[in-house]
Design a protein around this motif. Structure first.
Motif, short mmCIF file in Angstrom:
data_model
loop_
_atom_site.label_atom_id
_atom_site.label_comp_id
_atom_site.label_asym_id
_atom_site.label_seq_id
_atom_site.Cartn_x
_atom_site.Cartn_y
_atom_site.Cartn_z
N TRP A 83 -12.62 28.47 3.45
CA TRP A 83 -13.69 27.55 3.86
C TRP A 83 -13.12 26.20 4.28
O TRP A 83 -13.60 25.58 5.23
CB TRP A 83 -14.74 27.40 2.77
CG TRP A 83 -15.54 28.64 2.61
CD1 TRP A 83 -15.54 29.49 1.55
CD2 TRP A 83 -16.43 29.21 3.58
NE1 TRP A 83 -16.38 30.54 1.79
CE2 TRP A 83 -16.95 30.40 3.03
CE3 TRP A 83 -16.85 28.84 4.85
CZ2 TRP A 83 -17.86 31.21 3.70
CZ3 TRP A 83 -17.75 29.64 5.53
CH2 TRP A 83 -18.24 30.82 4.95
N TYR A 84 -12.07 25.74 3.59
CA TYR A 84 -11.44 24.49 4.01
C TYR A 84 -10.73 24.64 5.35
O TYR A 84 -10.72 23.71 6.15
CB TYR A 84 -10.48 23.96 2.94
CG TYR A 84 -11.20 23.30 1.79
CD1 TYR A 84 -12.16 22.30 2.01
CD2 TYR A 84 -10.93 23.66 0.48
CE1 TYR A 84 -12.82 21.71 0.97
CE2 TYR A 84 -11.60 23.05 -0.58
CZ TYR A 84 -12.53 22.08 -0.32
OH TYR A 84 -13.20 21.48 -1.35
N LEU A 85 -10.15 25.78 5.61
CA LEU A 85 -9.54 26.03 6.91
C LEU A 85 -10.62 25.99 8.00
O LEU A 85 -10.42 25.37 9.05
CB LEU A 85 -8.82 27.38 6.92
CG LEU A 85 -8.18 27.79 8.25
CD1 LEU A 85 -7.08 26.80 8.64
CD2 LEU A 85 -7.64 29.21 8.15
N GLY A 86 -11.75 26.62 7.74
CA GLY A 86 -12.88 26.57 8.68
C GLY A 86 -13.35 25.14 8.89
O GLY A 86 -13.69 24.75 10.02
N PHE A 87 -13.35 24.35 7.82
CA PHE A 87 -13.73 22.94 7.93
C PHE A 87 -12.80 22.21 8.89
O PHE A 87 -13.25 21.52 9.80
CB PHE A 87 -13.70 22.29 6.55
CG PHE A 87 -13.72 20.78 6.60
CD1 PHE A 87 -14.91 20.10 6.82
CD2 PHE A 87 -12.56 20.05 6.44
CE1 PHE A 87 -14.93 18.72 6.88
CE2 PHE A 87 -12.57 18.67 6.49
CZ PHE A 87 -13.76 18.00 6.72
N PHE A 88 -11.49 22.35 8.69
CA PHE A 88 -10.53 21.61 9.53
C PHE A 88 -10.53 22.07 10.98
O PHE A 88 -10.43 21.25 11.90
CB PHE A 88 -9.12 21.69 8.94
CG PHE A 88 -8.95 20.80 7.74
CD1 PHE A 88 -9.03 19.42 7.86
CD2 PHE A 88 -8.73 21.34 6.48
CE1 PHE A 88 -8.89 18.60 6.76
CE2 PHE A 88 -8.57 20.53 5.38
CZ PHE A 88 -8.66 19.15 5.51
N ILE A 89 -10.69 23.36 11.20
CA ILE A 89 -10.77 23.87 12.58
C ILE A 89 -12.03 23.32 13.27
O ILE A 89 -11.97 22.84 14.41
CB ILE A 89 -10.74 25.40 12.61
CG1 ILE A 89 -9.36 25.90 12.18
CG2 ILE A 89 -11.11 25.95 13.98
CD1 ILE A 89 -9.29 27.40 11.92
#
Length: 108
Positions: free
Chosen positions: A34-40
């Motif tokens: 979810w944090y990866l999705g946030f940064f992307i």
């Protein structure tokens, strides 16, 4: 075309807010997803905002981008995170949408 890109940038703002909410509720390795999705989403949203501000007024672009993000995030909160919905919340959500549409019509 720039208004379409601005709308897409606002949608990515909603996606990064959604990812933050899901990251808060997740555990273990799923949190990193979810944090990866946030940064992307953050990168795409900001990148598109930078692009549209090259031809649209910065004040209007930022206000519309923020408004789309705010409206979308409120709707995500209501539909996905069981946040309350009442008359005043809907009333001010509608005034926000009308303000965004108004900014689009008065901008050159």
């Amino acid at each position: 075309m720039n208004w379409i890109l601005l709308f897409i940038a606002g949608l990515f703002e909603v996606v990064f807010a959604f990812c933050l909410g899901k990251a808060k509720d997740s555990v273990g390795n799923q949190t990193y997803f979810w944090y990866l999705g946030f940064f992307i989403s953050l990168f795409l949203s900001m990148g598109l905002l930078i692009k549209v501000t090259q031809s649209l007024p910065i004040g209007t672009s930022y206000a519309v981008w923020t408004g789309i993000g705010a409206v979308g995030t409120i709707l995500v909160g209501i539909f996905f995170f069981e946040e309350p919905i009442d008359f005043w919340r809907v009333f001010f959500l509608c005034t926000l949408v009308l303000s965004i549409v108004g900014l689009k019509f008065v901008s050159h």
